[in-house]
Scaffold this active site. Structure first.
Site, PDB file in Angstrom:
ATOM      1  N   ASP A   9      56.752  37.706  38.559  1.00  0.00           N
ATOM      2  CA  ASP A   9      55.519  38.115  39.249  1.00  0.00           C
ATOM      3  C   ASP A   9      54.342  37.624  38.406  1.00  0.00           C
ATOM      4  OD1 ASP A   9      53.849  39.509  41.153  1.00  0.00           O
ATOM      5  OD2 ASP A   9      53.525  41.044  39.630  1.00  0.00           O
ATOM      6  N   SER A  10      53.148  37.696  38.991  1.00  0.00           N
ATOM      7  CA  SER A  10      51.948  37.343  38.239  1.00  0.00           C
ATOM      8  C   SER A  10      51.661  38.385  37.152  1.00  0.00           C
ATOM      9  CB  SER A  10      50.753  37.269  39.184  1.00  0.00           C
ATOM     10  OG  SER A  10      50.526  38.549  39.748  1.00  0.00           O
ATOM     11  N   GLY A  42      46.161  35.815  43.277  1.00  0.00           N
ATOM     12  CA  GLY A  42      45.573  35.883  44.625  1.00  0.00           C
ATOM     13  C   GLY A  42      44.426  34.914  44.890  1.00  0.00           C
ATOM     14  N   CYS A  72      56.729  38.489  44.075  1.00  0.00           N
ATOM     15  CA  CYS A  72      55.292  38.291  44.228  1.00  0.00           C
ATOM     16  C   CYS A  72      55.083  37.646  45.593  1.00  0.00           C
ATOM     17  CB  CYS A  72      54.790  37.371  43.113  1.00  0.00           C
ATOM     18  SG  CYS A  72      53.064  36.889  43.278  1.00  0.00           S
ATOM     19  N   THR A  74      52.278  36.398  46.847  1.00  0.00           N
ATOM     20  CA  THR A  74      51.428  35.204  46.771  1.00  0.00           C
ATOM     21  C   THR A  74      52.285  33.991  46.397  1.00  0.00           C
ATOM     22  OG1 THR A  74      49.784  36.746  45.911  1.00  0.00           O
ATOM     23  CG2 THR A  74      49.212  34.418  45.854  1.00  0.00           C
ATOM     24  N   GLU A 151      46.455  46.153  37.198  1.00  0.00           N
ATOM     25  CA  GLU A 151      46.706  45.498  35.911  1.00  0.00           C
ATOM     26  C   GLU A 151      45.972  46.189  34.763  1.00  0.00           C
ATOM     27  OE1 GLU A 151      48.678  42.963  34.767  1.00  0.00           O
ATOM     28  OE2 GLU A 151      49.665  42.840  36.720  1.00  0.00           O
ATOM     29  N   CYS A 183      51.746  42.996  48.830  1.00  0.00           N
ATOM     30  CA  CYS A 183      51.552  42.555  47.441  1.00  0.00           C
ATOM     31  C   CYS A 183      52.344  43.550  46.620  1.00  0.00           C
ATOM     32  CB  CYS A 183      50.076  42.601  47.063  1.00  0.00           C
ATOM     33  SG  CYS A 183      49.793  42.384  45.291  1.00  0.00           S
ATOM     34  N   THR A 184      53.149  43.048  45.700  1.00  0.00           N
ATOM     35  CA  THR A 184      54.047  43.968  44.986  1.00  0.00           C
ATOM     36  C   THR A 184      53.293  44.899  44.024  1.00  0.00           C
ATOM     37  OG1 THR A 184      54.509  42.172  43.425  1.00  0.00           O
ATOM     38  CG2 THR A 184      56.109  42.555  45.192  1.00  0.00           C
ATOM     39  N   HIS A 185      52.016  44.595  43.763  1.00  0.00           N
ATOM     40  CA  HIS A 185      51.227  45.523  42.948  1.00  0.00           C
ATOM     41  C   HIS A 185      50.847  46.791  43.737  1.00  0.00           C
ATOM     42  CE1 HIS A 185      50.583  42.112  40.219  1.00  0.00           C
ATOM     43  NE2 HIS A 185      49.997  42.934  39.361  1.00  0.00           N
TER      44      HIS A 185
HETATM   45  N1  DGL Z   1      52.147  40.921  42.890  1.00  0.00           N
HETATM   46  C1  DGL Z   1      51.469  39.765  43.415  1.00  0.00           C
HETATM   47  C2  DGL Z   1      51.735  39.661  44.925  1.00  0.00           C
HETATM   48  O1  DGL Z   1      52.659  40.289  45.400  1.00  0.00           O
HETATM   49  C3  DGL Z   1      50.039  39.850  43.005  1.00  0.00           C
HETATM   50  C4  DGL Z   1      49.304  38.587  43.149  1.00  0.00           C
HETATM   51  C5  DGL Z   1      48.135  38.443  42.259  1.00  0.00           C
HETATM   52  O2  DGL Z   1      48.333  38.251  41.069  1.00  0.00           O
HETATM   53  O3  DGL Z   1      47.012  38.408  42.787  1.00  0.00           O
HETATM   54  O4  DGL Z   1      51.079  38.950  45.640  1.00  0.00           O
END
Ligand code: DGL
Length: 264
Positions: A9-10, A42, A72, A74, A151, A183-185
């Site tokens: 993930d990011s 994103g 992720c 994105t 984050e 978005c997984t966040h």
């Molecule tokens: N967890 C990422 C997703 O699902 C976050 C993307 C981001 O870093 O903006 O899209």
């Protein structure tokens, strides 16, 4: 098969998928990379996101993973096909499972999708929902302020509630009965999101459905780990360790985590 499953993930968002994997597949070993130094993805161009995703996949491939989960949205939206073409191990994305979860529960066939700018711009959810349930109405909403909140560890703050309320106002007047946390966040913000969406709306996190696909992939490719001794996950980040570990321990309810730094 003893080898670990790689998860990327990011940043810390993919932990929402890891949390589900630990529940459903406790026997598996997991190695995670969060590219926190370059988070958020994103607002980045699809070329950048594709390159960074490939770098993480390559690093995990060199560690000998047996499967990769792109946790992720994105990255899944722009890089899933390229990563699949490049590597021999099975690669699981989060968009198809997320769409499936929502299509399953939406009686009105009207679904809101919350995501990053990149995911919303890609229209990946709209295409996938249309493929699975033609004619379904989709209300896409980019929420660029959510990932930085998560984050920075402020996902339980009053500010988080304010930002979520302001962002979700865009959906006022629209009728839908399912909302995908695309978005997984975002599951870390589920509490304020729940509070500011109408009660009849079911919230879908792709994590649960993604792990269904992970399990299926392990079964079909005969990749289940045989050993019964559980192994602790290893978490790599391209950013600072302290904050990363604090969020891991909080979100996964762990006392200590094996966190390490990685350069991509
Ligand atoms: N967890 C990422 C997703 O699902 C976050 C993307 C981001 O870093 O903006 O899209």
């Amino acid at each position: 098969m003893e080898q670990p499953i790689g998860v990327i993930d990011s940043g810390v968002g993919g932990l929402t998928v890891v949390k589900e994997m630990l529940k459903r597949l406790p026997n598996e070993s997991i190695v995670y990379i969060g590219d926190e130094k370059r988070c958020p993805y994103g607002p980045r161009s699809s070329e950048e996101v594709r390159q960074y995703t490939m770098e993480m996949a390559t690093a995990l491939s060199n560690m000998g993973i047996k499967m990769l989960v792109i946790a992720c949205n994105t990255a899944t939206a722009v890089a899933l096909d390229d990563v699949r073409a490049q590597f021999d191990f099975p690669v699981i994305g989060v968009i198809r499972p997320g769409a499936r979860g929502a299509v399953k529960v939406s009686k009105m066939r009207k679904i809101a999708v919350l995501g990053t700018e990149g995911t919303i711009k890609s229209r990946a959810y709209e295409q996938e929902i249309e493929r699975q349930s033609p004619g379904t109405t989709v209300y896409p909403l980019a929420c660029p302020e959510f990932v930085p909140l998560v984050e920075s560890g402020q996902y339980r703050s009053a500010l988080a509630s304010e930002v979520v309320e302001r962002s979700l106002r865009e959906l006022d007047g629209k009728e839908f009965d399912a909302a995908i946390l695309g978005c997984t966040h975002y599951p870390l913000l589920e509490h304020p999101i729940r509070k500011h969406l109408p009660e009849n709306v079911q919230i879908i996190s792709s994590a649960i459905e993604t792990v269904v696909d992970v399990e299926k992939g392990l079964r079909e490719n005969n990749l289940f780990r045989d050993a019964t001794v559980q192994v602790e996950p290893i978490f790599y980040t391209t950013g600072p360790l302290e904050k990363f570990e604090a969020i891991i321990c909080d979100w996964l309810a762990m006392k200590k985590a094996d966190v390490r730094q990685i350069c991509l």
